[in-house]
Scaffold this motif. Sequence first.
Motif, short mmCIF file in Angstrom:
data_model
loop_
_atom_site.label_atom_id
_atom_site.label_comp_id
_atom_site.label_asym_id
_atom_site.label_seq_id
_atom_site.Cartn_x
_atom_site.Cartn_y
_atom_site.Cartn_z
N GLY A 132 -2.83 5.06 -2.05
CA GLY A 132 -3.73 5.83 -1.21
C GLY A 132 -3.98 7.23 -1.76
N CYS A 133 -4.63 8.06 -0.95
CA CYS A 133 -4.91 9.44 -1.34
C CYS A 133 -4.37 10.35 -0.25
CB CYS A 133 -6.42 9.65 -1.53
SG CYS A 133 -7.43 8.90 -0.24
N ILE B 181 -1.16 9.71 5.14
CA ILE B 181 -1.77 8.59 5.86
C ILE B 181 -2.93 9.04 6.75
CG2 ILE B 181 -0.19 8.68 7.83
CD1 ILE B 181 -0.22 5.59 7.78
N ILE C 22 -6.19 0.70 5.01
CA ILE C 22 -4.91 -0.04 5.00
C ILE C 22 -5.01 -1.26 5.89
CG2 ILE C 22 -2.44 0.09 5.50
CD1 ILE C 22 -2.65 3.14 5.02
N LEU D 91 -8.15 6.73 6.05
CA LEU D 91 -7.33 5.93 5.15
C LEU D 91 -6.65 4.79 5.90
CD1 LEU D 91 -6.30 5.66 2.22
CD2 LEU D 91 -4.32 7.01 2.90
N PHE E 65 0.86 -1.18 0.00
CA PHE E 65 0.00 0.00 0.00
C PHE E 65 0.90 1.23 0.00
CE2 PHE E 65 -2.91 3.24 1.17
CZ PHE E 65 -4.19 2.77 0.88
N THR F 169 1.55 5.08 0.46
CA THR F 169 1.10 6.35 1.01
C THR F 169 2.25 7.34 0.88
OG1 THR F 169 -0.07 7.44 2.83
CG2 THR F 169 1.78 6.01 3.42
N LYS G 103 -6.66 1.86 -6.86
CA LYS G 103 -6.73 3.09 -6.06
C LYS G 103 -8.12 3.19 -5.46
CE LYS G 103 -5.67 8.02 -6.08
NZ LYS G 103 -4.32 8.38 -5.66
#
Length: 224
Positions: free
Chosen positions: A120-121, A124, A141, A137, A9, A11, A41
């Motif tokens: 991710g966006c 974290i 995860i 988020l 993942f 970030t 995503k």
Amino acid sequence: MKVRKKGIFITATGTDIGKTFVSALLVKYLRKQGIHAGYFKPVLSGAEKKEGILIDSDVHYVCSTARLEKNAEELVSYAFEPAVSPHLAAKLENKLIKKEKILEDFLRVSQEFDYMVVEGCGGIVCPLRLDEDPLMLADVIQMLKLELMIVASAGLGTINTVVLTVDFAKKHNISIQGIILNHYEEGNYLHEDNRRQIERLTGIPVIALVRENADEPEFCIKFG
């Protein structure tokens, strides 16, 4: 439903650090190594609208760079046009981000691949919902049970943001596989010192260095 654990993942220590760029390089690298790697995503904000159609530009970029022959729309659960935090983008579009849909989509996509790179966006500490049933988020995860890869800038201020990101992940019992430094300049004494101090202060290896406009990441240890 069983979650696949074979993947990573991605970030970052903040916004516009280069998560998408690095994610594309990682998928490209893995596929060149003979690993059937895919991409997903969960949430994307700031999507472009062309002729009334929402274009997932980040996902299109990854697919193009990594030569991943998939429709971008299949690789993202939620795409929003407003370039704001996902929780606000969803509110502006009267939509609700649900972790169940993210998990369902992830499992569907991951069935086609041997290894998944999930992007991710934002950083974290990114809120996806801030209502009576909040979703962060970090919750996603944890749900996907993937180890974390942290993308950080090689430049000034990165020690602080990396250490804070690592501390947050550890407090939420999220395992970290490594750190990637983006915009790295070989011979730049600040960048080289940042790399050393980040490893010393966090105990997490910097596994890759990425130069400006790189076609490949320079790996310090074998990835995967």
